[in-house]
Scaffold this active site. Sequence first.
Site, short mmCIF file in Angstrom:
data_model
loop_
_atom_site.label_atom_id
_atom_site.label_comp_id
_atom_site.label_asym_id
_atom_site.label_seq_id
_atom_site.Cartn_x
_atom_site.Cartn_y
_atom_site.Cartn_z
N THR A 5 -3.85 -16.07 -6.25
CA THR A 5 -3.88 -17.35 -6.98
C THR A 5 -2.50 -17.78 -7.49
O THR A 5 -2.39 -18.80 -8.16
CB THR A 5 -4.87 -17.24 -8.15
OG1 THR A 5 -4.52 -16.10 -8.94
CG2 THR A 5 -6.30 -17.07 -7.64
N ASP A 22 -2.34 -10.40 -19.55
CA ASP A 22 -1.00 -9.81 -19.63
C ASP A 22 -0.16 -10.63 -20.60
O ASP A 22 -0.38 -11.84 -20.73
CB ASP A 22 -0.35 -9.82 -18.24
CG ASP A 22 0.63 -8.67 -18.07
OD1 ASP A 22 0.95 -8.01 -19.07
OD2 ASP A 22 1.05 -8.43 -16.93
N GLN A 40 -0.36 -2.95 -21.63
CA GLN A 40 -0.29 -2.95 -23.09
C GLN A 40 -1.27 -3.94 -23.70
O GLN A 40 -2.03 -3.60 -24.63
CB GLN A 40 1.14 -3.29 -23.53
CG GLN A 40 1.22 -3.53 -25.04
CD GLN A 40 2.64 -3.63 -25.57
OE1 GLN A 40 3.57 -3.09 -24.96
NE2 GLN A 40 2.80 -4.30 -26.68
N VAL A 43 12.62 -4.10 -11.65
CA VAL A 43 13.14 -4.97 -10.60
C VAL A 43 12.93 -6.41 -11.06
O VAL A 43 11.84 -6.74 -11.55
CB VAL A 43 12.43 -4.69 -9.25
CG1 VAL A 43 12.85 -5.69 -8.19
CG2 VAL A 43 12.70 -3.27 -8.80
N ALA A 60 11.80 -9.43 -10.62
CA ALA A 60 10.93 -10.35 -9.89
C ALA A 60 9.51 -10.09 -10.37
O ALA A 60 9.24 -9.05 -10.97
CB ALA A 60 11.02 -10.12 -8.38
N GLY A 92 -0.61 -3.96 -9.87
CA GLY A 92 -1.56 -3.29 -10.75
C GLY A 92 -2.66 -2.62 -9.93
O GLY A 92 -3.10 -1.51 -10.23
N ASP A 93 -3.10 -3.31 -8.88
CA ASP A 93 -4.16 -2.79 -8.01
C ASP A 93 -3.67 -1.56 -7.22
O ASP A 93 -4.40 -0.59 -7.05
CB ASP A 93 -4.63 -3.88 -7.03
CG ASP A 93 -5.03 -5.15 -7.77
OD1 ASP A 93 -5.55 -5.05 -8.89
OD2 ASP A 93 -4.81 -6.24 -7.22
#
Length: 308
Positions: free
Chosen positions: A47, A118, A147, A222, A224, A230-231
Amino acid sequence: GLQPCRVLSIQSHVVRGYVGNKSATFPLQVLGFEVDSINSVQFSNHTGYAHWKGQVLTAEELNVLYEGIKLNKVNHYDYILTGYCRDQSFLEMVVDIIQGLKKANPSLIYVCDPVMGDHGAMYVPEHLLPVYKDKVVPLANILTPNQFEAELLTGRKINTEEDAVEVMDLLHKMGPETVVLTSTDIPSKNGDQFLVALGSHKIVKPDGTKTNQKIYMDIPKVDAVFVGTGDLFAAMLLAWTHYHPKDLKMACEKTVSVMHHVIKRTITYANEMAGPGKRPSPAQLELRMVQSKADIENPAIIVEAKII
Ligand code: ADP
Ligand code: PLP
Ligand code: ZN
């Protein structure tokens, strides 16, 4: 043994790119797991692109697939892995399925990425939070919140390493034996080029007493934004805790090292494709998964986790 280690993964599918099941299946297969996947959505792409189109699986359709598996008596899994879910009735059906699978195999391990948001913002409906708190997290054996998600689940803010340790202890009290905070805003002692991640697992000490062993990791940042990481993290933690069941330090070092190799390969390629001075597009930043096969199988260790 004769029986392969079998994972049921309920996550998104995308035609182009790598999030959800596309991010989890190949690396788990490379590491020897049989992966049975249920696609919670089928989208053209993630998305974060300018456009996206596709279909969403309903709770009833999910149940139909599970019924088919049950009728054939092939509902025996060693692991179940779940991630992004944006619908309450779907999440509640996932809970029912996990309860059924745990009945079929009491030693089933549930790896749960409680994807809710997030950096202070929720990207699933707010009424999913009580479902995660009261029904999902209590079933989880391995939990991988960031977090913000850990703060939502416990109602406690994390500013310091000590806060993180307390929050992980609270999460253990909710159910999971293993908790990994995959990314935090805790400042690293080694400077702002590092991202801090922490883990905790229940262990029995040589003298027989129980404790929660904590580990700390500095991950090289990094510059970007990646999608699907996460997956991939949750899938790799599943695999490496399977191969190192009593050694969360080793499992996390291997998981984070795979992440690092995949991300490095991805950013190098994306920058090359974008050209000098240009920001890579979401399509150019898709994870270089197939190209990273050797690193997934045998990751050179690039971080040392510290036991704290
Ligand atoms: P979440 O927000 O669910 O923790 P992320 O995708 O932000 O998911 O992070 C998961 C893991 O991906 C991190 O622990 C890290 O290993 C890796 N990762 C993600 N983004 C970066 C980045 N920009 N630089 C370095 N590592 C990253
Ligand atoms: N599933 C879908 C369909 C997505 O669009 C996204 C992110 O855009 C994700 C899952 C999650 O990706 P990540 O692993 O970066 O949290
Ligand atoms: Zn996440």
